[in-house]
Design an enzyme around this catalytic site. Sequence first.
Site, short mmCIF file in Angstrom:
data_model
loop_
_atom_site.label_atom_id
_atom_site.label_comp_id
_atom_site.label_asym_id
_atom_site.label_seq_id
_atom_site.Cartn_x
_atom_site.Cartn_y
_atom_site.Cartn_z
N LEU A 14 6.23 -45.66 -34.87
CA LEU A 14 5.17 -46.39 -35.73
C LEU A 14 5.20 -45.77 -37.04
O LEU A 14 4.16 -44.93 -37.24
CB LEU A 14 3.84 -46.42 -35.05
CG LEU A 14 3.47 -47.39 -33.86
CD1 LEU A 14 1.94 -46.98 -33.29
CD2 LEU A 14 3.48 -48.69 -34.42
N HIS A 15 6.12 -46.26 -37.85
CA HIS A 15 6.22 -45.51 -39.08
C HIS A 15 5.59 -46.26 -40.22
O HIS A 15 4.84 -47.22 -39.85
CB HIS A 15 7.77 -45.25 -39.53
CG HIS A 15 8.52 -46.48 -39.35
ND1 HIS A 15 8.81 -47.08 -40.61
CD2 HIS A 15 9.22 -47.24 -38.47
CE1 HIS A 15 9.77 -48.12 -40.44
NE2 HIS A 15 9.81 -48.28 -38.97
#
Length: 91
Positions: A14-15
Amino acid sequence: MQEVITKILNKVGLHARPAKELVKFSKGIQSSVTVSYNGKSANIKSMMAVMALGAKQDAEVTWKIEGPDEAEVAQKITEMVTNGFGFSEEL
C-alpha cells in the site's frame, strides 16, 4: 458495520499510488472506511496514514466499513485490492 479481510497483492504494498486511489474513492462514498494492519489503523481519506501502515505485498489487512452504502463499499474495496488498485503491472 461490514468487515473485510484482504491480502495486498501489489509488489510494493500500500504505497503512494494505491493510497491515492483510496483517497479518491473515499470522496465518492458515504461510509467511513478504516484499514488496519499490524496493530495500526488509518482512515482511507488520509493518504499519508494509509502509507504509514507499512502494509507490504501479501499483508493481510482488515477493512472496517460503516455507513449507508457499506455493502457496496465493501464489495468495491475487495475488487480494488484484487485488481491491484488499477496498477496491474505491479502484480
